[in-house]
Design a protein around this motif. Sequence first.
Motif, mmCIF file in Angstrom:
data_model
loop_
_atom_site.group_PDB
_atom_site.id
_atom_site.type_symbol
_atom_site.label_atom_id
_atom_site.label_comp_id
_atom_site.label_asym_id
_atom_site.label_seq_id
_atom_site.Cartn_x
_atom_site.Cartn_y
_atom_site.Cartn_z
ATOM 1 N N ASN A 280 0.863 -1.189 0.000
ATOM 2 C CA ASN A 280 0.000 0.000 0.000
ATOM 3 C C ASN A 280 0.897 1.237 0.000
ATOM 4 O OD1 ASN A 280 -2.144 1.729 0.404
ATOM 5 N ND2 ASN A 280 -2.510 1.111 2.526
ATOM 6 N N VAL A 281 1.158 1.770 -1.186
ATOM 7 C CA VAL A 281 2.221 2.755 -1.353
ATOM 8 C C VAL A 281 1.791 4.180 -1.000
ATOM 9 C CG1 VAL A 281 3.779 3.759 -3.065
ATOM 10 C CG2 VAL A 281 3.286 1.328 -3.128
ATOM 11 N N THR A 282 0.552 4.514 -1.356
ATOM 12 C CA THR A 282 0.100 5.898 -1.137
ATOM 13 C C THR A 282 -1.423 5.977 -1.131
ATOM 14 O OG1 THR A 282 0.202 8.166 -1.976
ATOM 15 C CG2 THR A 282 0.188 6.428 -3.628
ATOM 16 N N GLY A 283 -1.940 7.033 -0.520
ATOM 17 C CA GLY A 283 -3.379 7.290 -0.568
ATOM 18 C C GLY A 283 -3.705 8.432 -1.524
ATOM 19 N N SER A 284 -2.675 8.983 -2.200
ATOM 20 C CA SER A 284 -2.905 10.109 -3.123
ATOM 21 C C SER A 284 -3.116 9.592 -4.536
ATOM 22 C CB SER A 284 -1.695 11.046 -3.134
ATOM 23 O OG SER A 284 -1.382 11.440 -1.836
ATOM 24 N N CYS A 285 -3.895 10.326 -5.315
ATOM 25 C CA CYS A 285 -4.163 9.862 -6.676
ATOM 26 C C CYS A 285 -4.341 11.045 -7.625
ATOM 27 C CB CYS A 285 -5.420 8.990 -6.696
ATOM 28 S SG CYS A 285 -5.602 8.096 -8.253
ATOM 29 N N THR A 286 -4.020 10.829 -8.898
ATOM 30 C CA THR A 286 -4.236 11.865 -9.912
ATOM 31 C C THR A 286 -5.621 11.742 -10.544
ATOM 32 O OG1 THR A 286 -2.923 10.390 -11.306
ATOM 33 C CG2 THR A 286 -1.859 12.394 -10.515
ATOM 34 N N ASN A 287 -6.381 10.756 -10.122
ATOM 35 C CA ASN A 287 -7.785 10.643 -10.526
ATOM 36 C C ASN A 287 -8.672 10.836 -9.299
ATOM 37 O OD1 ASN A 287 -7.396 10.105 -13.208
ATOM 38 N ND2 ASN A 287 -7.694 7.885 -13.052
ATOM 39 N N ASP A 310 1.977 8.874 3.747
ATOM 40 C CA ASP A 310 2.657 7.897 2.889
ATOM 41 C C ASP A 310 3.775 7.209 3.671
ATOM 42 O OD1 ASP A 310 1.006 8.508 0.851
ATOM 43 O OD2 ASP A 310 2.436 9.754 -0.250
ATOM 44 N N PRO A 311 3.897 5.884 3.569
ATOM 45 C CA PRO A 311 4.948 5.180 4.310
ATOM 46 C C PRO A 311 6.334 5.403 3.707
ATOM 47 C CG PRO A 311 3.729 3.650 2.929
ATOM 48 C CD PRO A 311 3.053 4.980 2.778
ATOM 49 N N THR A 312 7.356 5.330 4.537
ATOM 50 C CA THR A 312 8.733 5.447 4.044
ATOM 51 C C THR A 312 9.149 4.086 3.472
ATOM 52 O OG1 THR A 312 9.677 4.697 6.122
ATOM 53 C CG2 THR A 312 9.289 7.080 5.907
ATOM 54 N N THR A 340 2.567 5.467 -8.832
ATOM 55 C CA THR A 340 3.649 6.152 -9.579
ATOM 56 C C THR A 340 3.847 7.590 -9.111
ATOM 57 O OG1 THR A 340 2.160 6.808 -11.358
ATOM 58 C CG2 THR A 340 3.333 4.719 -11.628
ATOM 59 N N ILE A 341 2.922 8.101 -8.298
ATOM 60 C CA ILE A 341 3.161 9.407 -7.672
ATOM 61 C C ILE A 341 4.435 9.310 -6.820
ATOM 62 C CG2 ILE A 341 2.292 10.912 -5.812
ATOM 63 C CD1 ILE A 341 -0.450 10.704 -7.004
ATOM 64 N N ARG A 342 4.707 8.108 -6.319
ATOM 65 C CA ARG A 342 5.918 7.877 -5.518
ATOM 66 C C ARG A 342 6.930 7.049 -6.325
ATOM 67 N NH1 ARG A 342 5.344 6.048 0.182
ATOM 68 N NH2 ARG A 342 7.113 7.464 0.420
ATOM 69 N N LEU A 343 7.151 7.475 -7.554
ATOM 70 C CA LEU A 343 8.005 6.700 -8.459
ATOM 71 C C LEU A 343 9.388 6.372 -7.879
ATOM 72 C CD1 LEU A 343 8.070 5.405 -11.272
ATOM 73 C CD2 LEU A 343 9.048 7.551 -12.122
ATOM 74 N N PRO A 344 10.124 7.345 -7.308
ATOM 75 C CA PRO A 344 11.472 6.986 -6.809
ATOM 76 C C PRO A 344 11.410 5.872 -5.768
ATOM 77 C CG PRO A 344 11.144 9.376 -6.785
ATOM 78 C CD PRO A 344 9.822 8.765 -7.106
ATOM 79 N N GLU A 345 10.448 5.960 -4.851
ATOM 80 C CA GLU A 345 10.336 4.930 -3.800
ATOM 81 C C GLU A 345 9.948 3.584 -4.407
ATOM 82 O OE1 GLU A 345 8.911 7.875 -3.608
ATOM 83 O OE2 GLU A 345 9.597 8.838 -1.763
ATOM 84 N N VAL A 346 9.014 3.586 -5.372
ATOM 85 C CA VAL A 346 8.582 2.335 -6.010
ATOM 86 C C VAL A 346 9.759 1.672 -6.716
ATOM 87 C CG1 VAL A 346 7.170 1.385 -7.893
ATOM 88 C CG2 VAL A 346 6.139 2.951 -6.232
ATOM 89 N N LEU A 347 10.529 2.463 -7.447
ATOM 90 C CA LEU A 347 11.668 1.894 -8.192
ATOM 91 C C LEU A 347 12.738 1.371 -7.236
ATOM 92 C CD1 LEU A 347 11.975 4.500 -11.097
ATOM 93 C CD2 LEU A 347 10.980 2.204 -11.191
ATOM 94 N N GLN A 348 12.972 2.128 -6.169
ATOM 95 C CA GLN A 348 13.967 1.699 -5.176
ATOM 96 C C GLN A 348 13.558 0.377 -4.522
ATOM 97 O OE1 GLN A 348 14.518 4.710 -2.114
ATOM 98 N NE2 GLN A 348 15.426 3.202 -0.744
ATOM 99 N N MET A 349 12.282 0.306 -4.159
ATOM 100 C CA MET A 349 11.774 -0.910 -3.510
ATOM 101 C C MET A 349 11.820 -2.097 -4.482
ATOM 102 S SD MET A 349 10.340 -0.315 -0.404
ATOM 103 C CE MET A 349 9.221 -1.656 -0.383
#
Length: 466
Positions: A280-287, A310-312, A340-349
């Motif tokens: 569960n990466v984020t509660g924010s959305c572009t929709n 948002d979790p670290t 994908t709003i948290r792209l750097p964290e997703v890619l790192q993870m």
Amino acid sequence: MKQYLIDSHAHLEMRQFKSDLEQVLEKAHAAGVIHIVTVGSTLPESRRALKIAEKFREVSAVVGIHPHDAQDMDELAMEELGKLARRKRVVGVGETGLDFFRDRSPRELQEESFRGHLALAKETGQPVVIHVRDAYSRALQILEEEGLPERGGVVHCFSGTIQDAEAFLAMGLYLSFTGTITYEGRKNREWAESVLSLVPLERMMVETDSPYLTPHPFRGQRNEPAYVHLVAEYIAGVKGLSISDVGRVTTRNAVELFRLPVDLPSSILAYTIRDSVYLNVTGSCTNSCTFCQRSVNPVVKGHNLRLQRDPTPDEMIKALEEEGWQNRSEVVFCGYGEPTIRLPEVLQMASRIKELKPSMDIRLNTNGLANLYHRKNIVPELTYAIDTISISLNAQDADTFDRLCRPSVGPDPYGSLLDFSRKCVAAGLDVVLTVVAHPEVDIEVCRKIAVDIGARFRVREYNEVG
Ligand code: SF4
């Protein structure tokens, strides 16, 4: 709390449990049963049910007079039930309804008693527990005439047809299942599988109705709450879920309907459905989709996804470890939000997961608007660590998309989503375009769009993850 269950309907106050109730509760506890709703069938049994609930914290009581004993319902009994229904450990009114199979009380008295219980549930602000046998259409008619109590209710030991189930679900009732679904015989199996496939888990409860209706393979013995896992296991088998999934969702259903004194896990970062671990990466959305539950009831398969923040990455890694991700076949980046709003964290993870276990499949669930949000093509970055990308197409054209999904980024969000999907296919990712089964969505046109792009296609139910 890993695997847990609630027996939403038992009769602990009956004489069959008089001599060994404490052992029965201990055995239930050892079998993962965290709460039991004990349901009075007569006035004396309702009083006893309350006493048991007052003595044992893991038991709550429902009070009422069974349709078999409807002839005992009079003004005095109703007055007494009214007092009982207001007591602290009482969580519902029933079991009431119609039993035209045994006809132990005259039908007109059963109907009168049913109407009386419905009125009592409304007056006392309690949900209603309904018993129906061979009288589904008449019960529906009475419910339509009287209306449901504000707190709703449950049809216990459901044994009706698919059409009956649809009608009760449309009224907003839960359906509860007993050991009868486990009984052998082709006819029973066909009935159970068709009904269980139709009823969403989010509208189900599990129960024993003990001491009766002992599940297979213990038929013939006294039933007890410890056996409720056999009912859950059967449902899990039909629905292709784990018993933990069934336990978690049906527990939440029972807690919500009866407002049981059970602490449910609060928001969750990592959770497992079938053989996939979801992050569960984020509660924010572009929709801001019209059908999205994230601000109303962000619960998926019994997991509460509401995040305070948002979790670290460290918190996400810890949550994955706790969920035993290395023993699963897939990690999915999702959330009630846009990962994908948290792209750097997703890619790192994702890179870290691949380093630790190269064979792990990694899926990203996205609304497909990342290139607009980041104002660049992010697809090349995804290809290093993501195997599968599930993109919410959700509409057959731009106007429908704008109306249903209400994107906050532009220009031309629908065009950008299609372009993003094509780029993902061209980059060699396994791409799945998904749509929600919504009346405004033309599923066949969407399917053709997916095929033309070279993607797989999947139709999702509302609130369906996994
Ligand atoms: S894209 Fe998903 S999370 Fe975002 S608003 Fe729509 S349904 Fe909710």
